[in-house]
Motif scaffolding. Structure first.
Motif, PDB file in Angstrom:
ATOM      1  N   ASP A 114      -6.496   7.663  -3.379  1.00 60.02           N
ATOM      2  CA  ASP A 114      -7.322   7.934  -2.207  1.00 60.02           C
ATOM      3  C   ASP A 114      -6.559   7.631  -0.916  1.00 60.02           C
ATOM      4  OD1 ASP A 114      -9.927   8.583  -0.939  1.00 60.02           O
ATOM      5  OD2 ASP A 114      -9.821   6.484  -0.301  1.00 60.02           O
ATOM      6  N   ILE A 115      -5.756   6.573  -0.929  1.00 53.79           N
ATOM      7  CA  ILE A 115      -4.973   6.196   0.248  1.00 53.79           C
ATOM      8  C   ILE A 115      -3.935   7.263   0.580  1.00 53.79           C
ATOM      9  CG2 ILE A 115      -3.235   4.540   1.089  1.00 53.79           C
ATOM     10  CD1 ILE A 115      -4.814   2.389  -0.524  1.00 53.79           C
ATOM     11  N   LEU A 116      -3.329   7.848  -0.448  1.00 51.37           N
ATOM     12  CA  LEU A 116      -2.212   8.770  -0.240  1.00 51.37           C
ATOM     13  C   LEU A 116      -2.624  10.235  -0.124  1.00 51.37           C
ATOM     14  CD1 LEU A 116       0.437   7.178  -2.636  1.00 51.37           C
ATOM     15  CD2 LEU A 116       0.365   7.050  -0.142  1.00 51.37           C
ATOM     16  N   THR A 117      -3.874  10.558  -0.469  1.00 51.43           N
ATOM     17  CA  THR A 117      -4.315  11.946  -0.373  1.00 51.43           C
ATOM     18  C   THR A 117      -5.031  12.190   0.954  1.00 51.43           C
ATOM     19  OG1 THR A 117      -6.299  11.337  -1.649  1.00 51.43           O
ATOM     20  CG2 THR A 117      -4.487  12.363  -2.857  1.00 51.43           C
ATOM     21  N   SER A 118      -5.345  13.448   1.227  1.00 52.92           N
ATOM     22  CA  SER A 118      -5.966  13.808   2.497  1.00 52.92           C
ATOM     23  C   SER A 118      -7.453  13.483   2.499  1.00 52.92           C
ATOM     24  CB  SER A 118      -5.775  15.309   2.762  1.00 52.92           C
ATOM     25  OG  SER A 118      -6.519  16.076   1.822  1.00 52.92           O
ATOM     26  N   MET A 137      -7.143 -10.631 -10.713  1.00 53.31           N
ATOM     27  CA  MET A 137      -6.716 -12.029 -10.642  1.00 53.31           C
ATOM     28  C   MET A 137      -6.310 -12.457  -9.233  1.00 53.31           C
ATOM     29  SD  MET A 137      -4.575 -12.437 -14.207  1.00 53.31           S
ATOM     30  CE  MET A 137      -5.359 -12.043 -15.774  1.00 53.31           C
ATOM     31  N   ALA A 138      -6.307 -11.514  -8.287  1.00 54.59           N
ATOM     32  CA  ALA A 138      -6.009 -11.854  -6.894  1.00 54.59           C
ATOM     33  C   ALA A 138      -7.044 -11.188  -6.006  1.00 54.59           C
ATOM     34  CB  ALA A 138      -4.598 -11.400  -6.518  1.00 54.59           C
ATOM     35  N   THR A 139      -7.940 -11.968  -5.411  1.00 52.18           N
ATOM     36  CA  THR A 139      -8.932 -11.418  -4.492  1.00 52.18           C
ATOM     37  C   THR A 139      -8.461 -11.614  -3.061  1.00 52.18           C
ATOM     38  OG1 THR A 139     -10.189 -13.475  -4.247  1.00 52.18           O
ATOM     39  CG2 THR A 139     -10.744 -12.059  -6.135  1.00 52.18           C
ATOM     40  N   ALA A 140      -9.054 -10.853  -2.149  1.00 49.56           N
ATOM     41  CA  ALA A 140      -8.672 -10.954  -0.738  1.00 49.56           C
ATOM     42  C   ALA A 140      -8.916 -12.359  -0.207  1.00 49.56           C
ATOM     43  CB  ALA A 140      -9.465  -9.925   0.075  1.00 49.56           C
ATOM     44  N   GLU A 141     -10.020 -12.972  -0.619  1.00 53.29           N
ATOM     45  CA  GLU A 141     -10.337 -14.317  -0.145  1.00 53.29           C
ATOM     46  C   GLU A 141      -9.325 -15.340  -0.652  1.00 53.29           C
ATOM     47  OE1 GLU A 141     -12.413 -12.270  -1.677  1.00 53.29           O
ATOM     48  OE2 GLU A 141     -13.743 -11.691  -0.017  1.00 53.29           O
ATOM     49  N   GLN A 142      -8.929 -15.218  -1.915  1.00 53.21           N
ATOM     50  CA  GLN A 142      -7.956 -16.146  -2.483  1.00 53.21           C
ATOM     51  C   GLN A 142      -6.595 -16.022  -1.802  1.00 53.21           C
ATOM     52  OE1 GLN A 142      -8.175 -14.831  -6.553  1.00 53.21           O
ATOM     53  NE2 GLN A 142      -9.452 -16.565  -7.184  1.00 53.21           N
ATOM     54  N   ASP A 170      -7.311  -4.019  -1.199  1.00 51.81           N
ATOM     55  CA  ASP A 170      -7.400  -5.178  -0.302  1.00 51.81           C
ATOM     56  C   ASP A 170      -6.094  -5.967  -0.280  1.00 51.81           C
ATOM     57  OD1 ASP A 170      -9.983  -4.663   0.504  1.00 51.81           O
ATOM     58  OD2 ASP A 170     -10.903  -5.948  -1.020  1.00 51.81           O
ATOM     59  N   ILE A 171      -5.495  -6.162  -1.443  1.00 52.89           N
ATOM     60  CA  ILE A 171      -4.244  -6.923  -1.520  1.00 52.89           C
ATOM     61  C   ILE A 171      -3.098  -6.115  -0.915  1.00 52.89           C
ATOM     62  CG2 ILE A 171      -2.615  -8.065  -3.066  1.00 52.89           C
ATOM     63  CD1 ILE A 171      -5.472  -9.367  -2.694  1.00 52.89           C
ATOM     64  N   LYS A 172      -3.094  -4.821  -1.151  1.00 50.88           N
ATOM     65  CA  LYS A 172      -2.079  -3.979  -0.514  1.00 50.88           C
ATOM     66  C   LYS A 172      -2.215  -4.049   1.009  1.00 50.88           C
ATOM     67  CE  LYS A 172      -1.411  -0.561  -4.239  1.00 50.88           C
ATOM     68  NZ  LYS A 172      -2.351  -1.047  -5.261  1.00 50.88           N
ATOM     69  N   ALA A 173      -3.465  -4.063   1.491  1.00 47.77           N
ATOM     70  CA  ALA A 173      -3.693  -4.140   2.930  1.00 47.77           C
ATOM     71  C   ALA A 173      -3.225  -5.482   3.487  1.00 47.77           C
ATOM     72  CB  ALA A 173      -5.174  -3.925   3.241  1.00 47.77           C
ATOM     73  N   GLU A 377      -9.875   0.863   7.689  1.00 46.68           N
ATOM     74  CA  GLU A 377      -9.068  -0.298   8.085  1.00 46.68           C
ATOM     75  C   GLU A 377      -8.169  -0.744   6.936  1.00 46.68           C
ATOM     76  OE1 GLU A 377      -8.122  -3.584  10.859  1.00 46.68           O
ATOM     77  OE2 GLU A 377      -8.905  -1.552  11.036  1.00 46.68           O
ATOM     78  N   THR A 378      -8.754  -0.839   5.739  1.00 46.92           N
ATOM     79  CA  THR A 378      -7.969  -1.214   4.563  1.00 46.92           C
ATOM     80  C   THR A 378      -6.902  -0.177   4.280  1.00 46.92           C
ATOM     81  OG1 THR A 378      -9.879  -2.385   3.620  1.00 46.92           O
ATOM     82  CG2 THR A 378      -8.102  -1.793   2.108  1.00 46.92           C
ATOM     83  N   GLU A 379      -7.289   1.082   4.378  1.00 49.99           N
ATOM     84  CA  GLU A 379      -6.339   2.162   4.114  1.00 49.99           C
ATOM     85  C   GLU A 379      -5.154   2.111   5.071  1.00 49.99           C
ATOM     86  OE1 GLU A 379      -6.317   6.997   4.562  1.00 49.99           O
ATOM     87  OE2 GLU A 379      -8.036   6.070   3.559  1.00 49.99           O
ATOM     88  N   LYS A 380      -5.413   1.824   6.333  1.00 51.39           N
ATOM     89  CA  LYS A 380      -4.351   1.786   7.344  1.00 51.39           C
ATOM     90  C   LYS A 380      -3.251   0.802   6.959  1.00 51.39           C
ATOM     91  CE  LYS A 380      -3.612   0.158  12.083  1.00 51.39           C
ATOM     92  NZ  LYS A 380      -4.289  -0.392  13.296  1.00 51.39           N
ATOM     93  N   TYR A 381      -3.639  -0.431   6.628  1.00 48.25           N
ATOM     94  CA  TYR A 381      -2.637  -1.457   6.333  1.00 48.25           C
ATOM     95  C   TYR A 381      -2.040  -1.290   4.939  1.00 48.25           C
ATOM     96  CZ  TYR A 381      -3.882  -3.833  10.646  1.00 48.25           C
ATOM     97  OH  TYR A 381      -4.071  -4.141  11.973  1.00 48.25           O
ATOM     98  N   ALA A 382      -2.862  -0.827   3.980  1.00 48.88           N
ATOM     99  CA  ALA A 382      -2.334  -0.585   2.635  1.00 48.88           C
ATOM    100  C   ALA A 382      -1.300   0.530   2.674  1.00 48.88           C
ATOM    101  CB  ALA A 382      -3.468  -0.229   1.679  1.00 48.88           C
ATOM    102  N   LYS A 383      -1.573   1.560   3.458  1.00 48.75           N
ATOM    103  CA  LYS A 383      -0.619   2.668   3.567  1.00 48.75           C
ATOM    104  C   LYS A 383       0.667   2.203   4.252  1.00 48.75           C
ATOM    105  CE  LYS A 383      -0.298   7.574   4.590  1.00 48.75           C
ATOM    106  NZ  LYS A 383       1.080   7.514   5.099  1.00 48.75           N
ATOM    107  N   ALA A 384       0.551   1.273   5.197  1.00 47.63           N
ATOM    108  CA  ALA A 384       1.757   0.743   5.846  1.00 47.63           C
ATOM    109  C   ALA A 384       2.658   0.068   4.821  1.00 47.63           C
ATOM    110  CB  ALA A 384       1.365  -0.247   6.948  1.00 47.63           C
ATOM    111  N   ALA A 385       2.045  -0.689   3.895  1.00 42.24           N
ATOM    112  CA  ALA A 385       2.834  -1.357   2.851  1.00 42.24           C
ATOM    113  C   ALA A 385       3.443  -0.342   1.897  1.00 42.24           C
ATOM    114  CB  ALA A 385       1.954  -2.352   2.090  1.00 42.24           C
ATOM    115  N   LEU A 386       2.679   0.682   1.540  1.00 41.22           N
ATOM    116  CA  LEU A 386       3.196   1.725   0.655  1.00 41.22           C
ATOM    117  C   LEU A 386       4.309   2.513   1.334  1.00 41.22           C
ATOM    118  CD1 LEU A 386      -0.191   2.941  -0.826  1.00 41.22           C
ATOM    119  CD2 LEU A 386       1.680   1.960  -2.149  1.00 41.22           C
ATOM    120  N   ASP A 387       4.151   2.790   2.627  1.00 43.82           N
ATOM    121  CA  ASP A 387       5.188   3.522   3.353  1.00 43.82           C
ATOM    122  C   ASP A 387       6.492   2.718   3.404  1.00 43.82           C
ATOM    123  OD1 ASP A 387       3.595   5.707   3.796  1.00 43.82           O
ATOM    124  OD2 ASP A 387       2.986   5.101   5.830  1.00 43.82           O
TER     125      ASP A 387
END
Length: 393
Positions: A114-118, A137-142, A170-173, A377-387
């Protein structure tokens, strides 16, 4: 457990527990609320294959079906492409004409697609219960709490997060927001090299074994350079001094499939199959990887078997659906499963032919089920990490 001779010991006899892991039985106490709305076809329906073909044909180019290597053969049969999680997400992005992306995998993979498609494309997961225990095993809060611990220890500003592809959006973001990158099992070394050019330490999420194996076996770090952060203990179970001394801060997560393999598994298969080559995935424990003959990603394992000499013997330490498929594809070689017990990915196996038929028929009738959507918002930062990963040399 007994094994069948037809598949060279690849097909252990499933126990009642294994049937549950395969998705063929249900535990009402742990699987409440995961039924599909509408009528799910019965697994015994003799017309399932014909129904899947008819629905796919009706949809035509509007649908693109992705099949992860760990999926069942009955699902892989209808996949337009197969591969690991990141390859499939990129394949989806390369098909902008497809209105629907049906991802036969698990939840974090559908999120990445979903992050990488249009925006006009919609990603469908045939069963929302198909998750990933490692990603969970890794949540955003943790992870946010962990960053606070690193900040208090005075090391956050020199620590670069590197998150495995097998993590939630969330973790990617989080990773993207803090200047880090994503990695796969194929490019983990390159990702870590990049990270150490940016900072002095790495917070590796969420699979401790891939992080440890890459750092120690491929980059020359020692086991003493690695510490294990346990999110269920105060301060991760670590002192500020331990965090300051460490090079690799490993999250206490693991793959429930690859974590099952043990040193005993390796020793036993060497006794059982003289001359065997042991080939394992880097998500396996450190002692298993060091005892193996070769270690590599899913794609590496497939290519290694393709290139292997006829008559050679191989014990493969990865998910059983793939090992069985490799055994069938290479009848000129002896391919056995590393362990004698069943080791399917239980959540991956929730995607079966009835769920796929239900999803395809729903789409063909104009209903879009189980859409996976990542917020902007999540997509923006997750895509930055993927890029950042895509830009790695």
């Amino acid at each position: 457990m007994t094994t069948t001779t037809e598949t060279h010991g690849v097909d252990p006899t499933p126990s009642p527990l294994a049937l549950l892991l395969l998705g063929r039985e249900a535990d009402p106490n742990s699987e409440r609320g995961v039924e599909c709305p509408g009528d799910l076809p019965a697994a015994s329906d003799p017309d399932l294959v014909a129904r899947a073909r008819a629905a796919k044909e009706k949809l035509g180019d509007r649908v693109f079906i992705l099949g992860h290597h760990y999926q069942r053969d009955e699902v892989i049969e209808f996949a337009d492409v197969t591969g690991d999680s990141f390859k499939l997400a990129r394949d989806a992005a390369a098909r902008p004409e497809a209105e629907y992306i049906v991802f036969c995998g698990v939840h974090f993979m559908a999120e990445s697609a979903d992050i990488l498609t249009s925006e006009r494309q919609r990603v469908v997961l045939p069963d929302l219960a198909a998750g990933c225990s490692m990603a969970d095993m890794a949540t955003a809060e943790q992870v946010a709490e962990c960053w606070d611990v690193l900040t208090d220890a005075g090391v956050a500003d020199v620590t670069v997060p590197v998150s495995y592809m097998n993590s939630s959006a969330d973790i990617k973001a989080f990773t993207g927001k803090h200047g880090g990158t994503i990695c796969t099992s194929s490019n983990a070394k390159r990702a870590l090299e990049w990270a150490f050019e940016q900072g002095q330490k790495v917070l590796f999420l969420p699979d401790q074994h891939l992080g440890r194996n890459t750092a120690v076996l491929e980059m020359g770090f020692s086991l003493e350079d690695c510490v294990l952060y346990n999110p269920h203990k105060p301060n991760g179970g670590l002192t500020a001094e331990q965090l300051r001394d460490a090079k690799m801060i490993l999250w206490r997560g693991h793959c429930s499939v690859h974590g099952r393999f043990s040193l005993d598994s390796v020793n036993e298969v060497r006794e059982r199959v003289p001359g065997v080559n042991v080939l394992v995935h880097p998500e396996c424990r450190h002692e298993v990887v060091t005892a193996a003959d070769q270690v590599g990603s899913t794609e590496y394992i497939i290519k290694a078997l393709d290139a292997a000499e006829p008559g050679s013997k191989w014990a493969i330490g990865t998910e059983l659906n793939l090992v069985r498929r490799l055994a069938k594809a290479h009848p000129d070689k002896e391919v056995v499963f590393l362990d004698r017990t069943v080791c399917f990915c239980s959540t991956m196996n929730r995607i079966d032919l009835p769920h796929l038929v239900w999803a395809l028929e729903s789409l063909a009738e104009g209903r879009v089920p189980n859409v996976i959507t990542v917020d902007p918002e999540t997509e923006k930062y997750a895509k930055a990490a993927l890029d950042r990963m895509l830009a790695l040399p």
